[in-house]
Every structure is written in structure tokens, then in C-alpha cells.
Design a protein around this motif. Structure first.
Motif, PDB file in Angstrom:
ATOM      1  N   UNK A 179       0.825  -1.213  -0.055  1.00 12.47           N
ATOM      2  CA  UNK A 179       0.019   0.055  -0.036  1.00 12.47           C
ATOM      3  C   UNK A 179       0.795   1.278   0.101  1.00 12.47           C
ATOM      4  N   UNK A 180       1.751   1.207   0.800  1.00 15.58           N
ATOM      5  CA  UNK A 180       2.624   2.438   0.819  1.00 15.58           C
ATOM      6  C   UNK A 180       3.539   2.390  -0.347  1.00 15.58           C
ATOM      7  N   UNK A 181       3.744   1.411  -1.005  1.00 15.02           N
ATOM      8  CA  UNK A 181       4.795   1.731  -2.409  1.00 15.02           C
ATOM      9  C   UNK A 181       3.502   2.174  -3.359  1.00 15.02           C
ATOM     10  N   UNK A 182       2.467   1.970  -3.447  1.00 20.93           N
ATOM     11  CA  UNK A 182       1.500   2.348  -4.465  1.00 20.93           C
ATOM     12  C   UNK A 182       1.244   3.711  -4.147  1.00 20.93           C
ATOM     13  N   UNK A 183       1.143   4.360  -2.731  1.00 19.93           N
ATOM     14  CA  UNK A 183       0.994   5.645  -2.666  1.00 19.93           C
ATOM     15  C   UNK A 183       1.993   6.438  -3.136  1.00 19.93           C
ATOM     16  N   UNK A 184       3.417   6.016  -2.700  1.00 17.71           N
ATOM     17  CA  UNK A 184       4.592   6.619  -2.848  1.00 17.71           C
ATOM     18  C   UNK A 184       4.381   6.916  -4.427  1.00 17.71           C
ATOM     19  N   UNK A 185       4.228   5.901  -5.342  1.00 17.99           N
ATOM     20  CA  UNK A 185       4.392   5.996  -6.545  1.00 17.99           C
ATOM     21  C   UNK A 185       3.153   7.021  -7.107  1.00 17.99           C
ATOM     22  N   UNK A 186       1.975   6.885  -6.706  1.00 23.46           N
ATOM     23  CA  UNK A 186       1.006   7.846  -7.019  1.00 23.46           C
ATOM     24  C   UNK A 186       1.567   9.384  -6.518  1.00 23.46           C
TER      25      UNK A 186
END
Length: 251
Positions: free
Chosen positions: A32-39
Motif C-alpha cells: 500500500x505504501x509503495x503504491x501511494x508513493x508512486x502515485x
């Protein structure tokens, strides 16, 4: 991560190898954190691109407006012509006038005349020279100045060399204002020449006594006021360039 191990079977059933598969449970929080960081990075990049595009469009528009105004100014200047352009510059210049003194020593009835077309003389900002008088263009503070230079012969022609003593030299600036209705002295000064002449001072007796009277001060003047300068001993007055002058400039 997957690992394998062997456990013994039931004793009654005999020894039978078993394979147990251990599966490591992966945490969903990390993804989840990786996805949010990429966004977030994507949004930042997109915002930067939009901000740069907005800045560039604004700069291009400003440059176009500047070029348009410059072209309009050139067109206006071409339509008005050089004389109108010079007239526009002269209206913005500070009001000032400087006059050179002139005197015809061959004419016994001549008076001191002020000229605008000789030496360093000029007039701008609405100043006018009318009937040998400076006309103030508008109400305000002005610096008024004048100088009269003299070369007085201290010899009276006596063969013994006796000199003239206490020859008075005077210079005065007059003002006429409609509010007063009469002329009044604005500034004046008096000096005496030849007061130290001696019989044995041959150089001074032969070549004369040199002196100058300078006047200058600030005054509150009204529109339409008239100023003029007068001096005595005109036959002793020096009117070479820069020696006798009269001027006014606004503050």
C-alpha cells in the motif's frame, strides 16, 4: 519465502515420509505504501509539468504584449513625426531659462538687453522672454540668479595718475506681479570700485578694476510674474560670453 521439511508418519502405518509446505505470509501494508508513493511522485511530476506550461504560456503572452506596445509606440511616433516627439520631450523637461547680457556701447541710449540666441543661452519648459523680461510659466518655487561683470577704469586721465575713487556698481533684479500691481526689488547689491587705487599702482590704473556682482536665491513666484535685471555703469559692463547673465529654473 517457501521451505520444505519432513515429519515422521504414524507408527502403526509405518514410516512414511511427509512433505510440509510452509508459506510466508506477505504483508499488504508494504504494498500500500509503495503504491501511494508512486502515485505521489506521479502527481508531483504532473504538477511540475503543468506549472512549467502555465509559466511559459504567461511569459510568451507577456512578450507578445510588450512587442505589441512597442510596435504601437513606433507607429505613433511615425505618425506624429520627429517634431511632435521633441515637443513631448520638452514638455517633460524641467522649466529653465538662461540669458546672456548684451550692450551696445556705441549707442548712448542703449540699455542692457538679455538674449536667448547667443552663447550658452536657452529657454525651455514654457519660459518666455517678452520685452526684455522673463515671464514665469506657472506658480511654484524657483531659483533666480544673475551676474554682472565690470571692468572699471580707475584713471581719470590726470597726468599725475590720480585715480577715481569709490565708483559705485549696482545690480538689481526686479519683479512685477499682478497680485501686487507694482514692481518690487527681488534682489540687489552694491559695490564700490577703485576704492584702493593708489597713484603708484600703475597696473590697476592702466588696465582697470575688475569686479562682479552675483545674485541668487529661491522665491515663490506666481504664473505670469515678470522678472528683469538692471545694472548701472553700463559703459563699464563686460558682456563677453559667461560674464554677464540672468536666469531662472524651477525646483
Amino acid at each position: 519465502m517457501v521451505s520444505y521439511t519432513t515429519a515422521p508418519g504414524d507408527v502403526e502405518m509405518g514410516v512414511e515420509p511427509r512433505t510440509v509446505v510452509l508459506v510466508e505470509k506477505k504483508s499488504s501494508t508494504g504494498w500500500t505504501w509503495k503504491v501511494l508513493g508512486a502515485l505521489f511522485i506521479t502527481v508531483l511530476c504532473l504538477g511540475g509539468v503543468l506549472l512549467f506550461a502555465w509559466y511559459w504560456d504567461g511569459r510568451q503572452e507577456s512578450m507578445m504584449e510588450t512587442r505589441t506596445e512597442a510596435l504601437r509606440g513606433e507607429d505613433t511616433a511615425e505618425k506624429k513625426g520627429p517634431h511632435d516627439t521633441l515637443r513631448q520631450f520638452s514638455t517633460k523637461a524641467k522649466a529653465a531659462i538662461h540669458l546672456e547680457g548684451s550692450y551696445d556701447d556705441e549707442d548712448e541710449t542703449a540699455t542692457l538687453e538679455w538674449k536667448t540666441g547667443q552663447g550658452q543661452a536657452f529657454a525651455q519648459g514654457g519660459f518666455q522672454l517678452v520685452d526684455n523680461m522673463i515671464v514665469i510659466p506657472q506658480t511654484g518655487l524657483y531659483f533666480v540668479y544673475s551676474q554682472a561683470s565690470f571692468r572699471v577704469s580707475c584713471s581719470d586721465g590726470d597726468e599725475q595718475g590720480a585715480g577715481r575713487h569709490l565708483t559705485p556698481l549696482s545690480h538689481r533684479i526686479w519683479r512685477y506681479s499682478d497680485s501686487v500691481g507694482t514692481k518690487a526689488a527681488l534682489m540687489s547689491a552694491v559695490r564700490s570700485a577703485c576704492q584702493q587705487a593708489a597713484q603708484d599702482d600703475n597696473d590697476r590704473v592702466e588696465h582697470g578694476w575688475y569686479n562682479a556682482i552675483y545674485l541668487g536665491a529661491v522665491f515663490q513666484l506666481n504664473e505670469g510674474d515678470k522678472l528683469w535685471a538692471e545694472t548701472n555703469q553700463l559703459s563699464e559692463l563686460e558682456t563677453d560670453d559667461g560674464k554677464t547673465f540672468f536666469g531662472v529654473f524651477s525646483l
